[in-house]
Each structure stands twice: as structure tokens, then as C-alpha cells.
Design a protein around this motif. Structure first.
Motif, PDB file in Angstrom:
ATOM      1  N   LYS A   1       0.819  -1.217   0.000  1.00  0.00           N
ATOM      2  CA  LYS A   1       0.000   0.000   0.000  1.00  0.00           C
ATOM      3  C   LYS A   1       0.852   1.266   0.000  1.00  0.00           C
ATOM      4  CE  LYS A   1      -4.112  -2.007   0.674  1.00  0.00           C
ATOM      5  NZ  LYS A   1      -4.090  -2.793  -0.558  1.00  0.00           N
ATOM      6  N   ASN A   2       2.028   1.196   0.633  1.00  0.00           N
ATOM      7  CA  ASN A   2       2.746   2.436   0.926  1.00  0.00           C
ATOM      8  C   ASN A   2       4.220   2.338   0.499  1.00  0.00           C
ATOM      9  OD1 ASN A   2       3.558   4.856   2.039  1.00  0.00           O
ATOM     10  ND2 ASN A   2       3.735   4.021   4.124  1.00  0.00           N
TER      11      ASN A   2
ATOM     12  N   GLY B   1       5.451   7.430  -0.837  1.00  0.00           N
ATOM     13  CA  GLY B   1       5.891   8.189   0.334  1.00  0.00           C
ATOM     14  C   GLY B   1       7.087   9.069   0.021  1.00  0.00           C
TER      15      GLY B   1
ATOM     16  N   THR C   1       8.508   7.505   6.237  1.00  0.00           N
ATOM     17  CA  THR C   1       7.053   7.383   6.092  1.00  0.00           C
ATOM     18  C   THR C   1       6.581   5.954   6.367  1.00  0.00           C
ATOM     19  OG1 THR C   1       7.413   7.051   3.743  1.00  0.00           O
ATOM     20  CG2 THR C   1       6.831   9.279   4.430  1.00  0.00           C
TER      21      THR C   1
ATOM     22  N   PRO D   1       7.303   2.867   5.068  1.00  0.00           N
ATOM     23  CA  PRO D   1       6.805   2.159   3.883  1.00  0.00           C
ATOM     24  C   PRO D   1       6.727   0.650   4.134  1.00  0.00           C
ATOM     25  CG  PRO D   1       9.111   2.707   3.610  1.00  0.00           C
ATOM     26  CD  PRO D   1       8.688   3.321   4.904  1.00  0.00           C
TER      27      PRO D   1
END
Lengths: 410, 291
Positions: free
Chosen positions: A173-174, A204, A226, A228
Motif C-alpha cells: 500500500k505504501n 511516500g 514514512t 513504507p
């Protein structure tokens, strides 16, 4: 005074006539046997590409020997002039000038990094000769207006897209990105971001870092800020090894996607299973079920005693494709005419062939051929680029293992 | 930018700085005593790193044994090149020695590539997760590296300031003719100097190899950074070389938090420029009158 001048003029006339006769004679002698084809090999023997260049040069020599032993391409035997580009554009420009202006080569094969191809392209294109590379920088397609440049490895446009597809398919997602600061790697990372964002996702941190450093901890800290779940590492082996060591020690827990050339089996051996199990690598799938690949691996092992790298298979294909194109274009064809035949010998339709001799024999009968290379099935697109299938690899118990094969809709 | 991130960057910069202070000290000592910038320092480091890889392959995987043997091997290498090249150039202009050192750098690097190839090697060291003090992360490996470097640096300062050999070295650095006239054996000072240079460059190479990967360009790539920090600290000043390297390391890591990481080296050089504008002789340099 006048007499001697006349006499001199007469002597000069005789000399000139003699010289002309001699030249005509030698011309006739040349025409009897086809001229050798002067082949330039520009490899990254030293520098960051030094892990691949020597194997590529070896593959070029293997292919060259095969063609020469078969009597040459359209009767023209290859004569090799090899140079080291040091994986640096400035050294490459000097080397290619020597190849073009002094050795008068008619094709340059074996170029590994995009920086070298972009720097040497104006020189080879101005001289009207073909160049064959394994580069991935998308701008090469735009700069080559003469259709003389041929990419035997996937463009980073595609590799970046595959990264995004794989990350999406696996439910991440990230993502965050760490990219080596050069045109190839930044392009790969950019295309990842583009594809990811087009799919509605967000990236991110997007960090472009300077290479050749002792430590990348601060860069890594920024990328991990962030939190990840996956980090895209667009880079090369030395940096990736340092980065992954530092990442493990930092205690973060995320996965990685890297290009296949960055994390090899050797890197996994260094880092150990705890790190390697977190990594997915993606590369061109060598056409391993293809005849050409099997034969090439045998020949390569016989000469070097080691397994060939992916790029060596590409370098081998460069010479075979060139030889087939020369065969089709004929012994007196110019490099440009030869280049115009490359799609005819590699792209469908035609009878599939996997060696130079097979292809040559069919071409002699006037049949169409489709060379299926050792590196991929080699179908060249509008810009002289290939669209290979991609292998998605992981590490099982620290051993590189193919997980799935992906093809991109073009 | 929160302070935890900044502290992490400072720690990282300090570790890199301490590590590179070893070769920086080697450069500054050669400049102070033999009076030329030794461009082979980087490749002596590379040699040390490869010697460590060799030791682990054939002798022992213990890191202490590895570091000792690799440093000793590099010490011998430095003595060899002193005896063969630099000794004969001692009375020539410093430029001759500088160019010779560049030549030696190429010889060392090319010989390494000839035997070891271009592929990266690794010095085996256990990978341990970092200690986490509420966000401030300390890598145990980094701590050992920094401690080793600090001990080595302390040893050389001890040698320079508390032993008669060190006094003689400083005397030669101040004025070779006067030192020679007062009965100091220049030969012995030079042998000590080159042993220290080799040991320190070798140890620096080993520590760097543990932290990064071992490649033929390992040390050469760092030469500019090392020279810059030596100038920043004041040419020929040992304490200056160490402080210069620390300032350089920390400023480039902290800078990378505020600008793109691709520009962090530029920022570090900007710091050097600012310091040199205020103190043209470097942080600890002396102004020497030219006659």
C-alpha cells in the motif's frame, strides 16, 4: 630549363599512370574476396559495469568465432576491435572515437550503461554505423533519429511499470523509492511512480542519492521516515549491498523490489537469508527454454568455466543478429542498409531459428526467418527496443528462485 | 525536521568522519613531514580492504586477526614504495613525489583488479540490529568501528606528543635541515612515518570494507573528500585532519536532511568554503611566512 620541366611532366604522367594501374589492380584483387566486417566491442570492463563487461566481451568473441567458422556473414568474416569504456561516458567517447575514426568499425556492440550509449550515440549515428546496447534509459529511443540503435534489454520504462504491477499484485500500500542518481535509475524510479500514481496510489518518499559513498544511512532514514511497507531500490550491486546491510541493522521491517542486476545470488550469499528473503528482483527472463540459450550457455561454460550473466546472452545475440542482417543485406551493404534488415531477421513472421548457420541457410534459400535469441525472443519495436517477458524472482532459503513470469501489454 | 532525525544524522556523520580520519591523518602526516600530498593513500586503503578479504579467505575469519594482518600488510606495502620510489625523490620538488604517488595509486589499483577482478567482495562481519534509544539508533558495528578508529587515533597522538620518536618526527616536520643538523636520523623518521601511513590507511580500508563493500575504487573515490578535510583542518596538522574530517562528515549528513541527498557533498564543500573564508590557513593550520 624548359626541357627538364617537360621531362619532369612526362615522368610525372608515367608515374601517375603506373599508380592508377596499381590501384586498379589492387581494387580488382579486393573485389575477389569479401572484405572483413570491422566489429567494434565497447564494453564496461572496469568501473561499476565491471561485473558484466568481461562476460559480455567473452560472449561477443564466442558469437564471432561461430560466425567466422561458418565462413562469415555474406562471406564477410568479423574482425574484432575491443575497447573498455570504464563505465564512464567521457572514457567511452574517447574509445568510440578511436573505434570509429581509426579502426573504422562498421558496428559497435556490447554497450552496457545508458550513460555510455547516450554519450556515444551522436558519434556513431553521425558516422552512420549501428550500435547495440543493453541500456534501459527511455530517452535513447527519442535521441536515435536514424534507427541505428538497438536495445537488447528492456527499457526502464517497462521495468518501472513491472515494479508497480508486482507491488500492486502483492497487496503493498505504501511504497518508498531510493534511486541511484543517473538517467537509467532515476527513469526506472520515475516510471514506477507514474504507474503507481496512475493506479491511484501514493509514493511516500522519493529519494535520489549520490553513489560512491561509505554510508547511506541518512538516505535510508529519510526513505523509511514514512514507514513504507515496500521500498523500490533502483540501483546497482555495490550500493544495494551497503544499503541492505544498513537497512537490516537499522531494524526496519519492510520488503524490497530491485532490478535483477542489483541483487544477484552473490549478493544474497553475502547478506544471508534473513535479508534476502525480503527481496523481490525483476529481470528479463532469459529464453531458458530456447535452443539458442542452451547452446550459448554450453559454449560460454566451455570457454570460461562459469555460467553466463543475463547481459552476456544479450551481447551474444547482438553479434548473431548483426551477422544475420549482414547475410540478408549482402556483402557490399552499408551499415545503414544492414540496420534496415535487423527487424526482418528477428521479428515474426518467418521460420524460427536459433543459430547463425540455420538462419543463413534459410536466407540463402530466400526464406523469411525469425531469430529467437538467447536473451529473449527479440522482437524489435518502432524504436529498436525489445519487449521481453519479465521474471519475478525471490530468494528461497537464500537461493534465487523464479516465482512467476510476467508480460506487459504493450 | 525533528531532532531525533538530526541526532541520527550527526551520529552517522561522526562515524564516517572518525573512520575517514585515519587516512586523513596519514595524508596530513606525509604532507607535514615528507612535504607532498600523497595521492596513493586511497589505494593503500583499498589494498588494506583486499588484504582483509584475503586474510578471511586463507587465514582466519576473526575480525581482530583480519584487521591486524591487513594493516600490517599495508604497512609493508607503504614501506616498500617508500624504499623504492619516494626515498629517491626526497630531494626533488614535491610535485615529483605527488605525480609518483598518483602512479603508485594506479599500480596498486590495477594490480588488485588484475588478481581480484571488478566484482565486489565482502568482509565477513556479523550483522546485528541497532540499539534503539527511543528513536536514536546506534549500530553496534558502527560503534566498534568508531571505537577502533578512536583508539588508533589516540595511539598516534600519544606517539607524536609523548615519545622521543614523536618529538623527532615533529622536529623534522618543522625544519628538516635543522633537525638533520642536530643529529636526528631522517631515515628513521621516514621509516616510522611510512609505517604509520600504511598501518592507518590499511586499518581505515578494513573498517570501510566492513561498513561498505570491497571494490577496486573503494579508496580512490574518497580521496577528494580526504584531501578536502585535510585542507579544512589545516595542512600538516594532525588534530586538524581529524576535526576537519569530523566536521565534513557531520555537515554532509545533516545537510542531506535539508536538500536533495544528491547534493549533500556540495553542501559539505560549501561548509569548507565558509570555514576557509574566515580562516584561510584551515582550522588548526599555522600561517607560515614565505621567504
Amino acid at each position: 630549363m624548359v626541357r627538364s620541366l617537360v621531362a619532369n611532366r612526362r615522368q610525372f604522367g608515367q608515374l601517375a599512370a603506373g599508380l592508377a594501374a596499381a590501384l586498379a589492380g589492387s581494387g580488382a584483387a579486393f573485389a575477389q574476396g569479401a572484405q572483413p566486417f570491422r566489429l567494434g566491442a565497447l564494453n564496461s570492463i572496469t568501473g561499476a559495469g565491471g561485473a558484466y563487461g568481461p562476460g559480455m566481451l567473452e560472449a561477443i568473441k564466442i558469437a564471432m568465432t561461430q560466425v567466422n567458422d561458418a565462413g562469415g556473414a555474406a562471406g564477410r568474416k568479423f574482425e574484432l576491435f575491443a575497447e573498455d569504456d570504464q563505465t564512464k561516458p567521457d572514457a567511452a567517447v574517447l574509445a568510440v572515437k578511436k573505434l570509429v575514426e581509426i579502426n573504422r568499425v562498421e558496428a559497435v556492440v556490447g554497450i552496457w550503461p545508458s550513460s555510455v550509449q547516450l554519450a556515444t550515440l551522436p558519434i556513431t549515428n553521425a558516422a552512420g554505423i549501428t550500435s547495440f546496447n543493453t541500456c534501459g534509459a527511455p530517452e535513447i529511443e527519442m535521441v536515435d533519429k536514424e534507427d541505428l540503435v538497438w536495445q537488447f534489454y528492456a527499457s526502464n520504462k517497462m521495468i518501472g511499470r513491472v515494479f508497480a504491477e508486482v507491488a500492486k499484485a502483492r497487496g503493498f500500500k505504501n511504497p518508498a523509492v531510493l534511486a541511484y542518481n543517473n538517467s537509467t535509475m532515476v527513469a526506472q524510479a520515475e516510471y514506477f511512480r507514474k504507474t503507481w500514481e496512475e493506479g491511484g496510489g501514493k509514493v511516500g518518499e522519493f529519494i535520489v542519492y549520490e553513489p560512491n559513498q561509505t554510508s547511506y544511512r541518512t538516505e535510508l532514514d529519510r526513505a523509511l521516515a514514512t514507514k513504507p511497507d515496500i521500498v523500490v531500490l533502483s540501483s546497482y550491486t555495490p550500493d544495494v549491498t551497503i544499503l541492505l546491510k544498513e537497512w537490516y541493522q537499522s531494524g526496519a521491517e519492510n520488503k524490497f523490489i530491485t532490478p535483477g542486476w542489483a541483487v544477484t545470488q552473490k549478493v544474497a550469499d553475502i547478506l544471508g537469508p534473513e535479508i534476502s528473503s525480503q527481496i523481490t528482483t525483476i529481470s528479463n527472463v532469459p529464453a531458458s527454454n530456447n535452443d539458442a540459450y542452451a547452446k550459448f550457455v554450453d559454449a560460454f561454460k566451455k570457454v570460461t568455466g562459469t555460467e553466463p550473466e543475463m547481459f552476456a546472452a544479450c551481447a551474444y545475440d547482438m553479434v548473431i543478429v548483426l551477422a544475420l542482417a549482414i547475410e540478408l543485406a549482402g556483402p557490399t551493404a552499408t551499415p545503414k542498409e544492414i540496420a534496415s534488415k535487423i527487424r526482418s531477421v528477428t521479428n515474426a513472421p518467418g521460420t524460427k531459428v536459433s543459430t547463425f548457420i540455420e538462419g543463413r541457410d534459410l536466407l540463402k534459400k530466400g526464406e523469411e526467418i525469425d531469430y529467437e535469441g538467447a536473451s529473449s525472443s527479440l522482437e524489435f519495436g518502432e524504436f529498436g527496443n525489445t519487449t521481453p517477458a519479465f521474471g519475478v524472482y525471490g530468494f528461497d532459503d537464500n537461493k534465487l528462485a523464479l516465482k512467476e513470469v510476467m508480460t506487459l501489454p504493450s | 525536521m525533528d531532532w531525533v532525525t538530526i541526532v541520527n544524522a550527526v551520529i552517522n556523520g561522526a562515524v564516517v568522519g572518525l573512520l575517514l580520519a585515519l587516512p586523513a591523518l596519514a595524508v596530513t602526516l606525509v604532507f607535514g613531514i615528507a612535504r607532498f600530498p600523497n595521492a596513493a593513500t586511497g589505494d593503500y586503503m583499498t589494498f588494506g580492504a583486499y588484504a582483509a578479504v584475503m586474510t578471511q579467505m586463507f587465514v582466519s575469519t576473526s575480525l581482530v586477526v583480519t584487521a591486524l594482518l591487513a594493516s600490517l600488510a599495508t604497512g609493508l606495502l607503504a614501506l616498500f614504495f617508500y624504499g623504492w620510489v619516494f626515498r629517491s625523490l626526497a630531494n626533488r620538488s614535491p610535485v615529483a613525489s605527488l605525480i609518483a604517488s598518483i602512479g603508485i595509486a594506479f599500480v596498486v589499483r590495477s594490480s588488485i583488479t588484475f588478481f581480484a577482478g571488478q566484482s565486489p567482495y565482502n568482509i565477513q562481519a556479523p550483522l546485528v540490529r541497532a540499539w534503539n534509544f527511543s528513536g536514536i539508533r546506534v549500530l553496534p558495528t558502527d560503534l566498534y568501528i568508531a571505537a577502533t578508529a578512536a583508539v588508533a587515533l589516540a595511539a598516534v597522538f600519544g606517539l607524536l606528543h609523548f615519545t622521543s620518536l614523536g618529538r623527532r618526527m615533529r622536529a623534522v616536520a618543522d625544519n628538516p635541515e635543522l633537525a638533520s643538523a642536530s643529529g636526528i636520523s631522517i631515515r628513521r623518521v621516514m621509516l616510522t612515518l611510512w609505517s604509520i601511513v600504511g598501518l592507518f590507511s590499511g586499518l581505515g580500508g578494513v573498517l570501510l570494507g566492513i561498513k561498505a563493500v570491497v571494490m577496486p575504487e573503494l579508496g580512490w573515490e574518497l580521496l577528494l573528500t580526504i584531501f578536502a578535510s585535510v585542507i579544512l583542518g589545516g595542512l600538516g596538522s594532525p588534530i586538524g585532519a581529524v576535526c576537519g574530517m569530523l566536521l565534513f562528515g557531520i555537515s554532509q549528513e545533516v545537510a542531506s536532511l535539508y536538500v536533495g541527498t544528491a547534493y549533500k557533498i556540495v553542501l559539505a564543500f560549501f561548509v569548507i568554503l565558509c570555514v576557509l573564508l574566515v580562516r584561510p590557513q584551515g582550522m588548526f593550520g599555522k600561517i607560515i611566512a614565505v621567504r
